[in-house]
Scaffold this motif. Structure first.
Motif, PDB file in Angstrom:
ATOM      1  N   MET A 218       9.339  35.921  84.433  1.00 39.55           N
ATOM      2  CA  MET A 218       8.055  35.327  84.779  1.00 39.55           C
ATOM      3  C   MET A 218       8.162  33.817  84.617  1.00 39.55           C
ATOM      4  N   THR A 219       7.682  33.086  85.601  1.00 39.28           N
ATOM      5  CA  THR A 219       7.723  31.626  85.536  1.00 39.28           C
ATOM      6  C   THR A 219       6.301  31.087  85.489  1.00 39.28           C
ATOM      7  N   ILE A 284      10.384  25.142  74.060  1.00 38.82           N
ATOM      8  CA  ILE A 284      11.572  25.687  74.689  1.00 38.82           C
ATOM      9  C   ILE A 284      11.181  26.313  76.026  1.00 38.82           C
ATOM     10  N   LYS A 285      12.056  26.181  77.008  1.00 38.63           N
ATOM     11  CA  LYS A 285      11.693  26.591  78.361  1.00 38.63           C
ATOM     12  C   LYS A 285      11.917  28.072  78.639  1.00 38.63           C
ATOM     13  N   ARG A 286      12.673  28.762  77.812  1.00 36.90           N
ATOM     14  CA  ARG A 286      12.971  30.177  78.045  1.00 36.90           C
ATOM     15  C   ARG A 286      12.552  30.992  76.825  1.00 36.90           C
ATOM     16  N   VAL A 325      10.221  34.920  79.969  1.00 37.92           N
ATOM     17  CA  VAL A 325       9.160  34.010  80.402  1.00 37.92           C
ATOM     18  C   VAL A 325       9.752  32.602  80.426  1.00 37.92           C
ATOM     19  N   GLU A 326       9.818  32.027  81.614  1.00 40.81           N
ATOM     20  CA  GLU A 326      10.388  30.689  81.754  1.00 40.81           C
ATOM     21  C   GLU A 326       9.295  29.693  82.114  1.00 40.81           C
ATOM     22  N   LEU A 327       9.307  28.585  81.407  1.00 41.22           N
ATOM     23  CA  LEU A 327       8.387  27.504  81.733  1.00 41.22           C
ATOM     24  C   LEU A 327       9.030  26.621  82.796  1.00 41.22           C
ATOM     25  N   GLU A 328       8.239  26.215  83.763  1.00 41.05           N
ATOM     26  CA  GLU A 328       8.763  25.296  84.763  1.00 41.05           C
ATOM     27  C   GLU A 328       9.188  23.994  84.079  1.00 41.05           C
ATOM     28  N   LYS A 329      10.380  23.570  84.368  1.00 42.53           N
ATOM     29  CA  LYS A 329      10.886  22.333  83.763  1.00 42.53           C
ATOM     30  C   LYS A 329      10.281  21.133  84.479  1.00 42.53           C
ATOM     31  N   VAL A 330       9.875  20.160  83.701  1.00 42.40           N
ATOM     32  CA  VAL A 330       9.239  18.974  84.284  1.00 42.40           C
ATOM     33  C   VAL A 330      10.293  18.017  84.816  1.00 42.40           C
TER      34      VAL A 330
END
Length: 459
Positions: A218-219, A284-286, A325-330
């Motif tokens: 999931m992003t 953390i992004k992941r 769950v991955e956060l969109e990297k800026v």
């Protein structure tokens, strides 16, 4: 007349004394009987205090003494032999079996004797009758368990594993007082090993239960965003197809990352389970979320006998899956502003590693400032170098420093700043070797200090 009256008084006194004297002491009080056809227990209690208390005390001692003569052996075909490698459970159940013998005693004979000071009890139980009674109980337990196993197997065929597990565990409860015994049983279809059928039935059923993520990855936009609902489906892989399973308890936890998460739920009629993540507290992004069948809750649903559950569950792992769950990297620019000292530069490996770890966890680096939300500036450099010499040796020493700042390009506000200094590298041979050693130490320091601090940012 007086003589007759005197004689009658004397006669009455003798009779009274005889009537209130203790009965003759039986032989078993004087010496313990030796009779190989009986289990025998003898005990006494001082006649002090409450009558009921000392009588009960003597009886319990005699019962314990009789029970201690009954030795329970563990059959090579027993369930306990199958878990002998689990020493803790094996020894605990072995102790429990020996201590519970007293609860199996019934139909014994009781004799008592007492005088003014002591109260004696002898109990004896026919060995033949005891063995017959125990065999009858064992046969009844095996019969009851076999009926439940047959019902459980029908539930497996009809894709109802949760009900099957319930029936298998009830079958285990039926034989819980006979785990040391040979549990083979003759039925219309031949010989059956009741214990192994329960053991295999529970483990095979658990192994066929699957927890499958609805969406593996999931992003989402940013840390802290609410209403993330990772979900999965609990399925049972039967002989012909997989079908959803209702009523299975599932629990959730972070494998990596952290945040606020609903810890458990029950699968619905479609086998669906879901959790809600209301906050991802680290930058953390992941994040990885484990969704697994709650084995502890499962066994509580079938009873509170923890040891029995551990014996028959064996080492089967809880069915589970992981949702990422991955956060969109800026988007960000990056500028390595290396400080050169006396013509010496830090190793390129350090710069590549720092850039890589930041890209992996936080940023999509771009060369176009207009597309970047942040700018990252890193200042690695050598602050000092020296050579130390002695008798037969020469050591090259360098000192490294590195700073990092992160600036919001929209506001110009510096959102993060960190400085590392005093990292020393020393090696014989050359300054290049010393620089390599210092760079390795600097990168580890960056991982230990800077990355955890950045994980707290809301980028």
């Amino acid at each position: 007349m007086k003589t007759i009256r005197y004689f009658l008084v004397l006669l009455f006194t003798v009779i009274s004394i005889s009537a209130f004297s203790a009965p003759k002491k039986p032989a078993w009080v004087k010496q313990r009987p030796t009779d190989g056809s009986y289990y025998i227990g003898i005990a006494f209690a001082d006649k002090r205090g409450n009558v009921t208390d000392y009588m009960q005390d003597a009886r319990m001692r005699a019962l314990s003494a009789m029970a201690s003569e009954i030795k329970i052996s563990i059959s090579s075909n027993s369930v306990l032999q199958q878990v002998e490698n689990n020493t803790d459970i094996y020894q605990r159940y072995e102790s429990k079996i020996n201590s519970s013998v007293i609860q199996t005693l019934e139909g014994y004979e009781v004799e008592t004797w007492e005088d003014k000071k002591e109260y004696w009890v002898m109990m004896r139980l026919s060995k033949v009758k005891y063995q017959m009674r125990q065999q009858m109980k064992l046969d009844q337990a095996k019969m009851a368990a076999s009926v439940l196993i047959d019902e459980a197997e029908k539930m497996i065929v009809s894709y109802q594993p949760y009900t099957a597990l319930d029936l298998y565990f009830k079958a285990a409860l039926s034989i819980k007082d006979h785990l040391e015994a040979d549990l083979t049983h003759r039925s219309a279809t031949g010989m059956r090993d009741i214990g192994m059928e329960i053991l295999n039935g529970i483990n095979n059923t658990l192994q066929k239960i699957e927890v499958l993520p609805v969406q593996k990855v999931m992003t989402i936009g940013r840390a802290g965003v609410a209403n993330i609902t990772p979900s999965a489906r609990v399925m049972f892989a039967g002989a012909e197809e997989s079908r959803p399973v209702a009523g299975v308890p599932v629990r959730y936890s972070f494998v990596s990352g952290s945040g606020s998460i609903k810890e458990s739920s029950i699968s619905d009629l479609e086998g669906l389970v879901s959790t809600s993540v209301t906050k991802l507290s680290s930058g953390i992004k992941r994040h990885e979320i484990r969704m697994e069948v709650d084995m502890e809750q499962l066994h509580k649903s079938f009873g509170q006998n923890e040891d029995l559950w551990q014996i028959f569950r064996g080492k089967t792992a809880a069915p589970q899956c992981v949702v990422v769950v991955e956060l969109e990297k800026v988007a960000s620019t990056i500028d390595m502003k290396e400080v050169v000292f006396e013509g010496r530069r830090t190793c390129e490996t350090l710069q590549r590693e720092v850039r890589a770890i930041l890209a992996q966890n936080f940023f999509n680096f771009t060369t176009k400032p207009e597309n970047a939300s942040y700018s990252v500036d890193i200042y690695p450099g050598i602050s000092k170098s020296e050579i130390k010499s002695g008798n037969g040796y020469k050591v090259f020493i360098v000192y490294l420093e590195m700073g990092i700042t992160i600036t919001d390009t929209n506001t110009g506000y510096e959102v993060f700043s960190h400085h590392i200094s005093g990292i020393r590298g020393f090696q014989p041979g050359s300054f290049e070797h010393a620089i390599t050693a210092a760079c390795n130490s600097m990168y580890q320091k960056f991982l230990d200090e800077v990355i955890p601090a950045m994980e707290q940012l809301d980028l």
